[in-house]
Write a protein that holds these residues in place. Structure first.
Motif, short mmCIF file in Angstrom:
data_model
loop_
_atom_site.label_atom_id
_atom_site.label_comp_id
_atom_site.label_asym_id
_atom_site.label_seq_id
_atom_site.Cartn_x
_atom_site.Cartn_y
_atom_site.Cartn_z
N LEU A 255 0.71 -1.61 0.17
CA LEU A 255 0.11 0.10 0.32
C LEU A 255 0.85 1.43 0.29
CD1 LEU A 255 -2.57 -0.95 2.18
CD2 LEU A 255 -3.10 0.40 0.18
N SER A 256 1.87 1.44 0.85
CA SER A 256 2.61 2.95 0.66
C SER A 256 3.32 2.98 -0.11
CB SER A 256 3.97 1.92 1.80
OG SER A 256 4.73 0.99 1.32
N SER A 257 3.29 1.72 -1.75
CA SER A 257 3.82 2.33 -2.64
C SER A 257 2.98 3.26 -3.70
CB SER A 257 4.07 1.32 -3.59
OG SER A 257 3.31 -0.23 -3.84
N ARG A 258 1.56 2.97 -3.15
CA ARG A 258 0.42 3.49 -4.10
C ARG A 258 0.02 4.83 -3.08
NH1 ARG A 258 2.81 0.51 -7.36
NH2 ARG A 258 1.38 -1.17 -8.36
N ILE A 259 0.45 5.14 -2.06
CA ILE A 259 -0.71 5.89 -1.22
C ILE A 259 0.41 6.25 -0.06
CG2 ILE A 259 -3.27 5.30 -1.84
CD1 ILE A 259 -3.41 4.22 0.79
N ALA A 260 0.06 7.69 0.47
CA ALA A 260 0.50 7.84 1.39
C ALA A 260 -0.49 9.03 2.40
CB ALA A 260 2.35 8.74 1.25
N GLU A 266 -4.77 12.64 5.77
CA GLU A 266 -5.30 12.29 5.24
C GLU A 266 -4.72 11.43 3.76
OE1 GLU A 266 -3.17 15.58 3.16
OE2 GLU A 266 -3.93 14.99 5.69
N PHE A 267 -4.76 10.86 3.50
CA PHE A 267 -4.33 9.63 2.25
C PHE A 267 -4.67 10.74 0.69
CE2 PHE A 267 -5.61 6.48 5.28
CZ PHE A 267 -4.54 5.91 5.23
N HIS A 268 -3.09 10.61 0.02
CA HIS A 268 -3.10 11.13 -1.08
C HIS A 268 -2.11 9.89 -1.71
CE1 HIS A 268 1.41 12.05 -0.18
NE2 HIS A 268 0.97 12.06 0.81
N PRO A 269 -2.80 10.03 -3.51
CA PRO A 269 -1.90 9.23 -3.90
C PRO A 269 -0.33 9.17 -4.53
CG PRO A 269 -3.24 9.81 -5.42
CD PRO A 269 -3.19 10.66 -4.08
N THR A 270 0.76 8.30 -4.05
CA THR A 270 2.00 8.38 -4.07
C THR A 270 3.05 9.81 -4.99
OG1 THR A 270 2.53 6.87 -4.43
CG2 THR A 270 2.67 6.67 -2.39
N ASP A 271 3.90 9.93 -4.55
CA ASP A 271 4.39 11.19 -6.14
C ASP A 271 4.16 9.77 -7.51
OD1 ASP A 271 4.81 12.53 -4.33
OD2 ASP A 271 7.42 12.41 -4.51
N ALA A 272 4.53 9.07 -7.63
CA ALA A 272 4.66 7.88 -9.25
C ALA A 272 3.30 8.02 -8.97
CB ALA A 272 5.26 6.36 -8.68
N PHE A 273 2.28 8.30 -8.36
CA PHE A 273 0.81 7.44 -8.66
C PHE A 273 0.09 9.02 -8.82
CE2 PHE A 273 2.65 3.82 -7.57
CZ PHE A 273 1.79 3.04 -9.02
N LYS A 274 0.85 10.16 -8.69
CA LYS A 274 -0.20 11.49 -9.04
C LYS A 274 -0.77 11.49 -9.57
CE LYS A 274 4.13 13.82 -10.80
NZ LYS A 274 4.84 15.13 -10.54
N ASP A 275 -1.44 11.04 -10.59
CA ASP A 275 -1.25 11.67 -11.85
C ASP A 275 -3.45 10.58 -11.51
OD1 ASP A 275 -0.10 9.47 -12.63
OD2 ASP A 275 -1.15 9.75 -14.79
N TYR A 276 -3.19 9.31 -10.49
CA TYR A 276 -4.69 8.87 -10.24
C TYR A 276 -5.25 9.42 -9.15
CZ TYR A 276 -2.00 4.70 -12.10
OH TYR A 276 -1.43 3.47 -12.68
N SER A 277 -6.13 9.41 -9.56
CA SER A 277 -7.44 9.96 -8.56
C SER A 277 -7.67 8.87 -7.86
CB SER A 277 -9.19 10.13 -9.76
OG SER A 277 -9.82 9.25 -9.80
N LEU A 278 -7.86 9.06 -5.93
CA LEU A 278 -8.56 8.58 -5.51
C LEU A 278 -9.41 8.81 -4.30
CD1 LEU A 278 -7.04 6.67 -3.19
CD2 LEU A 278 -5.69 8.50 -1.82
N THR A 279 -10.49 8.23 -4.41
CA THR A 279 -11.71 7.55 -3.48
C THR A 279 -12.08 7.40 -2.17
OG1 THR A 279 -12.71 8.30 -5.83
CG2 THR A 279 -14.50 8.11 -3.94
N LEU A 280 -11.96 7.58 -1.40
CA LEU A 280 -11.97 7.24 -0.24
C LEU A 280 -13.86 7.16 0.28
CD1 LEU A 280 -9.15 8.91 0.15
CD2 LEU A 280 -10.40 8.93 2.45
N PHE A 281 -13.46 4.91 0.68
CA PHE A 281 -15.21 5.07 1.14
C PHE A 281 -14.70 4.59 2.83
CE2 PHE A 281 -14.57 3.90 -3.26
CZ PHE A 281 -15.91 4.34 -3.69
#
Length: 281
Positions: A255-260, A266-281
């Motif tokens: 998980l730490s390779s995808r979100i931080a 609050e959670f957010h995408p890591t730098d390598a995935f900063k162009d991904y949208s993140l939705t929390l449920f």
């Protein structure tokens, strides 16, 4: 979203019956033993190999025999990695990452991530990915719903079982469901699983007349007092490329390779995935 939904549906089917199958075996004629012993054998095959840690790679083939369905068989590769720290599942381009408190679904094609919070049960993850645990009472229910028979296999090192639902389609001897399992005789490890599901699709009289005059539809049409129907058959084949239990092999993705988590929690995408949208449920 469609890819993630397909991933969840395939994941359920994939390992509902244990993740295992064969290569073109022949059925033994009239060899119905239909005893609880063979049902327990089936359950054992679907369960005994899923000890932690687990690494498995599976080829998944899916096809629906509907008129006008010109698409070739869908072929995907699924990979499963589970250990005491969590799990990583990849189905095609979709990923699922789980630890004890979070589950993240990632669609790389859509550049979307969906994060679910709450305690995650790794045992439940293991059962979901690699079969199901059944008590004797459940075995008896299985026996009440399915017949079982041995299956001959060309390779001497393999054996097979076939389960067919006792429930058949109306005005037909075709079982609604069938599960074919091929496994290694020496280890009991599954090799391939074929799941077949049949259902009746209602037709209008005009549709029935059109299909009735088309080739290859003779055994796919059913007429009952309730109307006209087409037999829809879905076939899913799961061929295990590898099953291992390497104790020193870490999860390939965490998980730490995808979100931080940010400074405010609050959670957010890591730098390598900063162009991904993140939705929390």
């Amino acid at each position: 979203m469609k890819k993630i939904t397909q991933f969840i549906q395939y994941n359920k089917r994939l390992l509902l019956c244990g993740c295992l199958i064969w290569a073109m075996p022949l059925l033994l004629p009239a060899q119905h033993t239909d005893t609880l012993l063979q049902y327990r054998q089936f359950v054992t095959i679907c369960n005994q190999y899923k000890m932690l840690p687990l690494q498995a790679v599976v080829q998944v083939y899916s096809h629906i025999n509907m008129p006008g369905n010109s698409a070739d068989t869908v072929i995907q590769e699924a990979a499963f990695y589970l250990d005491s720290s969590g799990s990583y599942i990849r189905y095609g381009e979709v990923e699922q990452l789980v630890n004890d408190s979070l589950m993240l679904l990632v669609s790389n094609q859509a550049r979307k991530m969906m994060l679910y919070s709450g305690k995650q049960n790794l045992t439940a993850q293991l059962q979901k990915v690699s079969g199901f645990l059944m008590a004797d009472s459940s075995v008896q229910k299985l026996a009440g719903a399915f017949t079982v028979q041995a299956q001959s296999v060309e390779q001497q090192a393999l054996a097979g079982l076939v389960l067919q639902s006792r429930s058949c389609l109306p005005v037909s001897a075709l079982p609604r469901q069938e599960i074919q399992v091929q496994y290694q005789l020496q280890t009991g490890q599954p090799v391939q699983v074929v799941q077949t599901a049949r259902e009746l699709v209602p037709l209008q009289p005009a549709e029935y007349e059109i299909l009735r005059h088309q080739p290859d539809n003779e055994n796919r049409l059913v007429v009952t007092e309730g109307g006209y129907y087409l037999i829809r058959k879905r076939t899913d084949i799961f061929r295990y490329q590898s099953v291992t239990h390497h104790s020193h092999q870490p999860l390939p993705v965490t998980l730490s390779s995808r979100i931080a988590r940010g400074v405010s929690g609050e959670f957010h995408p890591t730098d390598a995935f900063k162009d991904y949208s993140l939705t929390l449920f």
